[in-house]
Write an enzyme that holds these catalytic residues in place. Structure first.
Site, mmCIF file in Angstrom:
data_model
loop_
_atom_site.group_PDB
_atom_site.id
_atom_site.type_symbol
_atom_site.label_atom_id
_atom_site.label_comp_id
_atom_site.label_asym_id
_atom_site.label_seq_id
_atom_site.Cartn_x
_atom_site.Cartn_y
_atom_site.Cartn_z
ATOM 1 N N ILE A 2 102.339 21.147 -22.007
ATOM 2 C CA ILE A 2 102.363 19.795 -21.453
ATOM 3 C C ILE A 2 101.010 19.143 -21.680
ATOM 4 O O ILE A 2 99.964 19.766 -21.434
ATOM 5 C CB ILE A 2 102.659 19.822 -19.930
ATOM 6 C CG1 ILE A 2 103.962 20.564 -19.647
ATOM 7 C CG2 ILE A 2 102.687 18.405 -19.360
ATOM 8 C CD1 ILE A 2 105.195 19.888 -20.186
ATOM 9 N N PHE A 3 100.994 17.909 -22.145
ATOM 10 C CA PHE A 3 99.732 17.196 -22.346
ATOM 11 C C PHE A 3 99.431 16.304 -21.143
ATOM 12 O O PHE A 3 100.240 15.467 -20.752
ATOM 13 C CB PHE A 3 99.787 16.341 -23.606
ATOM 14 C CG PHE A 3 98.505 15.590 -23.874
ATOM 15 C CD1 PHE A 3 97.330 16.272 -24.144
ATOM 16 C CD2 PHE A 3 98.482 14.202 -23.842
ATOM 17 C CE1 PHE A 3 96.149 15.589 -24.386
ATOM 18 C CE2 PHE A 3 97.307 13.506 -24.091
ATOM 19 C CZ PHE A 3 96.136 14.210 -24.361
ATOM 20 N N TYR A 28 97.008 13.451 -19.458
ATOM 21 C CA TYR A 28 96.049 12.401 -19.783
ATOM 22 C C TYR A 28 95.788 11.478 -18.594
ATOM 23 O O TYR A 28 94.977 10.554 -18.676
ATOM 24 C CB TYR A 28 96.557 11.572 -20.961
ATOM 25 C CG TYR A 28 97.868 10.857 -20.687
ATOM 26 C CD1 TYR A 28 97.888 9.576 -20.145
ATOM 27 C CD2 TYR A 28 99.085 11.467 -20.963
ATOM 28 C CE1 TYR A 28 99.080 8.925 -19.880
ATOM 29 C CE2 TYR A 28 100.289 10.829 -20.706
ATOM 30 C CZ TYR A 28 100.277 9.553 -20.168
ATOM 31 O OH TYR A 28 101.456 8.923 -19.904
ATOM 32 N N GLY A 29 96.485 11.735 -17.473
ATOM 33 C CA GLY A 29 96.309 10.939 -16.259
ATOM 34 C C GLY A 29 96.022 11.850 -15.086
ATOM 35 O O GLY A 29 95.163 12.736 -15.166
ATOM 36 N N SER A 30 96.748 11.674 -13.996
ATOM 37 C CA SER A 30 96.487 12.466 -12.789
ATOM 38 C C SER A 30 96.764 13.950 -12.978
ATOM 39 O O SER A 30 96.235 14.788 -12.239
ATOM 40 C CB SER A 30 97.313 11.934 -11.617
ATOM 41 O OG SER A 30 98.704 12.007 -11.902
ATOM 42 N N GLU A 88 107.157 12.630 -12.676
ATOM 43 C CA GLU A 88 106.849 11.686 -13.747
ATOM 44 C C GLU A 88 108.028 10.781 -14.123
ATOM 45 O O GLU A 88 107.817 9.594 -14.387
ATOM 46 C CB GLU A 88 106.372 12.460 -14.988
ATOM 47 C CG GLU A 88 105.180 13.364 -14.750
ATOM 48 C CD GLU A 88 103.940 12.593 -14.338
ATOM 49 O OE1 GLU A 88 103.718 11.485 -14.862
ATOM 50 O OE2 GLU A 88 103.188 13.103 -13.485
#
Length: 251
Positions: free
Chosen positions: A24-25, A27-29, A101
């Site tokens: 899993i990438f 890039y936020g929280s 998400e």
């Protein structure tokens, strides 16, 4: 995952057996609050996207009446976004992420190529918002986005905290990477708070559930000053930086 509460060690290398995992990438929280178990975490970037605060949020950092703004990825041929790739280690991770998400956040899934800081690459799963989802807010002037963020909070905390933690995480772990949208937005948020005489610290929450990432080669010794999470006061320095055009370095 490391057994020390609140501590996670970033791995430098992706081993052959790691390619069999689902990655899993973040890039936020998810960068500082993944909320799921994982086998390994690796620093790196994906290309072809830019990170923008164009997605609305009515649960975690806002409400129906006053939606906040959170990060999403927007396709950009010249862009790249730095973050953390997590190797999933339990069956409950995907249902948890789909609820967090997709159902609550309005994101959809997409696969992309992740390049580690050591030149390796793997396929990663992205959670990305599209214009078709009902929470999409889209592009706006940074001053307007900052004003909206300063006024919003949700069940996970204040919208300002989201921006500040993400900017600090990026600055701490990717010092060579200049995310103009994120860092300029941080400046505008701090400027707006100063104008309203609001202290940043009062909006940062307790940090419960947040993880401090440390390079794996620091496991046997105390983290260096650079590896320590910056204090909230350090964000005020960003507001003093001169305005300039920044670019992403494709490493």
């Amino acid at each position: 995952m490391n057994s020390e509460p609140g501590i996670s060690y970033l791995d430098d290398q992706i081993e052959d057996n790691d390619t069999k995992c689902l990655w899993i990438f973040a890039y936020g929280s998810l960068c500082w609050h993944p909320g799921f178990q994982y086998n390994k975490s690796v620093r790196g970037h994906i290309s072809g996207f830019s990170r923008k605060f164009w997605q609305g949020n009515i649960t975690h950092r806002g409400t129906y009446e006053n939606p906040g703004r959170v990060a999403t990825l927007v396709e950009d041929p010249e862009g790249c976004v730095h973050g953390i790739a997590f190797a999933i280690s339990e069956e409950t991770a995907i249902p948890y992420l789909n609820e967090r998400e997709c159902q609550l956040g309005g994101y959809v899934t997409k696969f992309a190529k992740f390049h580690s800081d050591h030149g390796q690459y793997i396929q990663v799963l992205l959670y990305i918002a599209t214009q078709s989802n009902p929470q999409w807010l889209g592009e706006a002037e940074l001053t307007d986005i900052a004003s909206q963020i300063v006024e919003c909070k949700g069940q996970n905390g204040h919208n300002v905290e989201y921006v500040i933690r993400l900017a600090d995480f990026t600055r701490q772990h990717f010092p060579q990477y200049e995310d103009s949208h994120l860092f300029n937005l941080e400046r505008e948020v701090l400027k707006t708070l100063k104008a309203k005489d609001i202290s940043v610290e009062t909006l940062m929450g307790t940090g419960e559930g947040c993880i401090k990432f440390i390079r794996k080669d620091s496991r046997s010794s105390s983290p260096s000053r650079q590896e320590q999470p910056a204090r909230f006061e350090s964000f005020q320095h960003a507001a003093k930086l001169p305005e300039k055009t920044l670019r992403c370095l494709n490493l």
